[in-house]
Design a protein around this motif. Structure first.
Motif, PDB file in Angstrom:
ATOM      1  N   ARG A 106       0.832  -1.228   0.000  1.00  0.00           N
ATOM      2  CA  ARG A 106       0.000   0.000   0.000  1.00  0.00           C
ATOM      3  C   ARG A 106       0.857   1.265   0.000  1.00  0.00           C
ATOM      4  O   ARG A 106       0.566   2.231  -0.709  1.00  0.00           O
ATOM      5  N   ILE A 107       1.931   1.229   0.828  1.00  0.00           N
ATOM      6  CA  ILE A 107       2.835   2.392   0.884  1.00  0.00           C
ATOM      7  C   ILE A 107       3.478   2.636  -0.466  1.00  0.00           C
ATOM      8  O   ILE A 107       3.609   3.774  -0.927  1.00  0.00           O
ATOM      9  N   GLU A 108       3.896   1.562  -1.105  1.00  0.00           N
ATOM     10  CA  GLU A 108       4.506   1.709  -2.439  1.00  0.00           C
ATOM     11  C   GLU A 108       3.511   2.308  -3.425  1.00  0.00           C
ATOM     12  O   GLU A 108       3.859   3.179  -4.244  1.00  0.00           O
ATOM     13  N   THR A 109       2.251   1.909  -3.309  1.00  0.00           N
ATOM     14  CA  THR A 109       1.196   2.459  -4.177  1.00  0.00           C
ATOM     15  C   THR A 109       1.003   3.950  -3.898  1.00  0.00           C
ATOM     16  O   THR A 109       0.891   4.779  -4.811  1.00  0.00           O
ATOM     17  N   LEU A 110       0.973   4.307  -2.596  1.00  0.00           N
ATOM     18  CA  LEU A 110       0.777   5.717  -2.219  1.00  0.00           C
ATOM     19  C   LEU A 110       1.942   6.590  -2.689  1.00  0.00           C
ATOM     20  O   LEU A 110       1.746   7.733  -3.121  1.00  0.00           O
ATOM     21  N   GLU A 111       3.157   6.060  -2.565  1.00  0.00           N
ATOM     22  CA  GLU A 111       4.311   6.830  -3.036  1.00  0.00           C
ATOM     23  C   GLU A 111       4.231   7.075  -4.535  1.00  0.00           C
ATOM     24  O   GLU A 111       4.570   8.164  -5.031  1.00  0.00           O
ATOM     25  N   GLY A 112       3.786   6.093  -5.262  1.00  0.00           N
ATOM     26  CA  GLY A 112       3.607   6.290  -6.710  1.00  0.00           C
ATOM     27  C   GLY A 112       2.562   7.354  -7.005  1.00  0.00           C
ATOM     28  O   GLY A 112       2.738   8.203  -7.893  1.00  0.00           O
ATOM     29  N   GLU A 113       1.446   7.281  -6.233  1.00  0.00           N
ATOM     30  CA  GLU A 113       0.398   8.290  -6.435  1.00  0.00           C
ATOM     31  C   GLU A 113       0.903   9.688  -6.071  1.00  0.00           C
ATOM     32  O   GLU A 113       0.564  10.677  -6.719  1.00  0.00           O
ATOM     33  N   LEU A 114       1.717   9.792  -4.971  1.00  0.00           N
ATOM     34  CA  LEU A 114       2.265  11.092  -4.553  1.00  0.00           C
ATOM     35  C   LEU A 114       3.187  11.662  -5.628  1.00  0.00           C
ATOM     36  O   LEU A 114       3.144  12.868  -5.932  1.00  0.00           O
ATOM     37  N   LYS A 115       4.019  10.802  -6.194  1.00  0.00           N
ATOM     38  CA  LYS A 115       4.925  11.257  -7.259  1.00  0.00           C
ATOM     39  C   LYS A 115       4.137  11.772  -8.461  1.00  0.00           C
ATOM     40  O   LYS A 115       4.466  12.802  -9.046  1.00  0.00           O
ATOM     41  N   ALA A 116       3.074  11.039  -8.809  1.00  0.00           N
ATOM     42  CA  ALA A 116       2.236  11.464  -9.940  1.00  0.00           C
ATOM     43  C   ALA A 116       1.545  12.790  -9.627  1.00  0.00           C
ATOM     44  O   ALA A 116       1.438  13.682 -10.478  1.00  0.00           O
ATOM     45  N   ALA A 117       1.113  12.950  -8.340  1.00  0.00           N
ATOM     46  CA  ALA A 117       0.426  14.187  -7.944  1.00  0.00           C
ATOM     47  C   ALA A 117       1.383  15.380  -8.014  1.00  0.00           C
ATOM     48  O   ALA A 117       1.024  16.468  -8.461  1.00  0.00           O
ATOM     49  N   ARG A 118       2.632  15.154  -7.542  1.00  0.00           N
ATOM     50  CA  ARG A 118       3.620  16.235  -7.621  1.00  0.00           C
ATOM     51  C   ARG A 118       3.900  16.625  -9.065  1.00  0.00           C
ATOM     52  O   ARG A 118       4.057  17.810  -9.388  1.00  0.00           O
ATOM     53  N   SER A 119       4.011  15.678  -9.931  1.00  0.00           N
ATOM     54  CA  SER A 119       4.248  15.957 -11.348  1.00  0.00           C
ATOM     55  C   SER A 119       3.111  16.771 -11.942  1.00  0.00           C
ATOM     56  O   SER A 119       3.312  17.734 -12.690  1.00  0.00           O
ATOM     57  N   GLU A 120       1.877  16.356 -11.572  1.00  0.00           N
ATOM     58  CA  GLU A 120       0.705  17.091 -12.075  1.00  0.00           C
ATOM     59  C   GLU A 120       0.681  18.523 -11.532  1.00  0.00           C
ATOM     60  O   GLU A 120       0.327  19.462 -12.231  1.00  0.00           O
ATOM     61  N   ALA A 121       1.072  18.689 -10.230  1.00  0.00           N
ATOM     62  CA  ALA A 121       1.092  20.034  -9.629  1.00  0.00           C
ATOM     63  C   ALA A 121       2.108  20.932 -10.320  1.00  0.00           C
ATOM     64  O   ALA A 121       1.857  22.109 -10.583  1.00  0.00           O
ATOM     65  N   ALA A 122       3.320  20.390 -10.628  1.00  0.00           N
ATOM     66  CA  ALA A 122       4.348  21.183 -11.324  1.00  0.00           C
ATOM     67  C   ALA A 122       3.867  21.610 -12.704  1.00  0.00           C
ATOM     68  O   ALA A 122       4.075  22.749 -13.144  1.00  0.00           O
ATOM     69  N   ALA A 123       3.227  20.660 -13.391  1.00  0.00           N
ATOM     70  CA  ALA A 123       2.690  20.989 -14.720  1.00  0.00           C
ATOM     71  C   ALA A 123       1.625  22.064 -14.619  1.00  0.00           C
ATOM     72  O   ALA A 123       1.557  22.986 -15.450  1.00  0.00           O
ATOM     73  N   ALA A 124       0.790  21.972 -13.574  1.00  0.00           N
ATOM     74  CA  ALA A 124      -0.269  22.973 -13.395  1.00  0.00           C
ATOM     75  C   ALA A 124       0.326  24.351 -13.103  1.00  0.00           C
ATOM     76  O   ALA A 124      -0.138  25.376 -13.604  1.00  0.00           O
ATOM     77  N   ALA A 125       1.405  24.379 -12.249  1.00  0.00           N
ATOM     78  CA  ALA A 125       2.050  25.649 -11.937  1.00  0.00           C
ATOM     79  C   ALA A 125       2.662  26.285 -13.179  1.00  0.00           C
ATOM     80  O   ALA A 125       2.569  27.498 -13.401  1.00  0.00           O
TER      81      ALA A 125
END
Length: 463
Positions: free
Chosen positions: A47-66
């Motif tokens: 589950r932690i590995e899944t969450l870390e993947g989701e967090l990385k994807a979220a950060r990437s999306e946030a940078a693109a949005a900025a």
């Protein structure tokens, strides 16, 4: 997560490495619990590995949005600027800056404020026995405010008033019309007496103009004139009445000037001549006199006194040369007065010859449209330079004696040092040695041949 995986691996090793413990019931229960714990920890690690993947994807999306937001903000700013420019152009208004803001509107409208401030101070030293007031003096030499601009159809205007500390006087009040090389002027403006008089007081090489310009009463008058300026030739002429404060009266006159100003390599040449006639009303008088090269004293050591005259006639000759840092100029002017009942009319003379040199590299005296123009330093103060520094020397003569009129003669030796820090600021210091013959005021023992010294400084700004 690495610690959880390590713990899970350790548990697995324990269970594998101790098979003998499985024979004991209690030990079996413990092992069962450890196995269950291992399963839960494996699930947690997944589950932690899944969450870390989701967090990385979220950060990437946030940078693109900025980044997208930044691009959008920049685009909006540019769009706003373009909209402002478009609105200005749609309204026909442009703003430029040249000493002061100039507004240009659709169809040929323009408007620009203008002004100048000149403050003088210094000393005059005359023989004590003349009884004349000398010593320190100062004045607001010129304090002018005005406007100028264009009106659709080729028309223009200029209006300016001068505050000299004691009164307010109108200087220029002109309506103009221009068509190609021809310009017409209507209103109060300069006659065409010559190079020194037509050069603006902002650009003269000494504190005061040549002695004859003031002595012979050169001033702006109301009239109509035309200027034709094509190639190397300049032709000016007009008919005039009198200055605004002197009206109404029946005085009138004509004034004309011709200039030939060719180029000789990089050098500017100037040759000119002018003629003038001024008809005076019945019972008029004239008086020719002059100050000792500064404006902050009222003493005139050369003076004809008042005498009757019906008309004045003037003839002027002028020449100049500008090449790099060097310039030279000379003028001569003859003024005659028609005296009623006199067998011979007196003729008076004034003139000067001067040379000047810029001490700073790359600077030169400005010249435009038949007169000297603004000095523009090659390296201004505030832009890594010291401005322009100019040294000028002049011989100035005024002869007001002819026939029965004995007004005296003045021979002046003048020197000036001018510092121009920027295009629109100027500081001057000027010294003059005035040598008089037949001076208006007598010294001790009735002596009328003596000298007067003057020293003046000026601070100037214009826009």
């Amino acid at each position: 997560m690495s610690r959880i995986l390590l713990a899970t691996a350790s548990l697995a090793a324990i269970c594998t490495a101790t098979p003998a413990l499985a024979q004991d019931a209690d030990t079996s229960a413990v092992l069962q619990e450890l196995a269950e714990m291992r399963a839960k920890m494996d699930a947690m690690a997944s589950r932690i590995e899944t969450l870390e993947g989701e967090l990385k994807a979220a950060r990437s999306e946030a940078a693109a949005a900025a980044e997208t937001a930044t691009i959008a903000a920049t685009t909006a700013t540019k769009a706003e600027s373009s909209a402002t420019e478009a609105a200005a152009k749609a309204g026909g208004t442009e703003i430029s800056w040249k000493g002061a803001p100039e507004l240009k509107g659709k169809g040929g409208w323009s408007f620009k404020p203008r002004g100048r401030l000149q403050y003088d101070a210094g000393i005059v030293a005359a023989p004590d026995s003349t009884g004349r007031k000398d010593g320190f003096g100062n004045e607001l030499r010129r304090g002018r405010l005005g406007v100028q601009g264009d009106v659709p159809g080729g028309f223009g205007y200029k209006f300016e008033v001068d505050f000299d500390g004691s009164a307010v006087a109108i200087t220029d009040a002109i309506v103009t019309y221009g068509d190609g090389d021809l310009e017409l002027q209507f209103g109060q403006h300069n006659n065409f007496q010559g190079l020194e008089e037509l050069t603006s007081s902002l650009f003269t090489s000494h504190l005061e103009r040549a002695a004859f310009t003031d002595a012979f009463g050169f001033q702006r008058r109301i009239g109509a004139s035309a200027t034709y300026n094509a190639g190397d030739f300049l032709i000016q002429g007009g008919i005039f009445t009198d200055a605004i404060p002197d009206l109404p009266n029946s005085n009138w006159g004509t004034s004309g000037r011709v200039v030939y100003a060719p180029k000789l390599g990089d050098a500017q040449l100037h040759f000119g001549a002018s003629g003038h006639y001024y008809d005076l009303g019945t019972g008029s008088t004239v008086r020719y006199r002059q100050r000792p090269a500064v404006g902050f004293t009222d003493e005139r050591f050369i003076n004809t006194g008042s005498f009757g005259a019906t008309a004045e006639n003037g003839l002027g000759l002028e020449a100049a040369f500008v090449s790099g840092p060097f310039h030279a100029a000379a003028e001569g002017y003859w003024q005659s007065a028609n005296r009623p009942g006199a067998l011979v009319d007196p003729t008076f003379f004034g003139g000067y010859a001067e040379v000047g040199l810029f001490l700073t590299k790359g600077d030169s005296r400005g010249y435009k449209d038949g007169k000297f123009d603004r000095v523009k330093p090659s390296k201004e103060v505030g832009e890594g330079g010291i401005g322009a520094i100019q040294l000028n020397l002049r011989y100035d003569r005024l002869d007001l004696t002819d026939g029965t009129i004995v007004g005296g003669t003045q021979d002046g030796l003048l020197a000036s040092l001018i510092w121009t820090p920027t295009d629109f600021t100027r500081f001057m210091v000027g010294y003059a040695r005035l040598m008089y013959s037949d001076a208006f005021y007598a010294a001790a023992g009735g002596d009328r041949d003596y000298s007067v010294d003057s020293l003046g400084v000026r601070a100037q700004i214009d826009f």
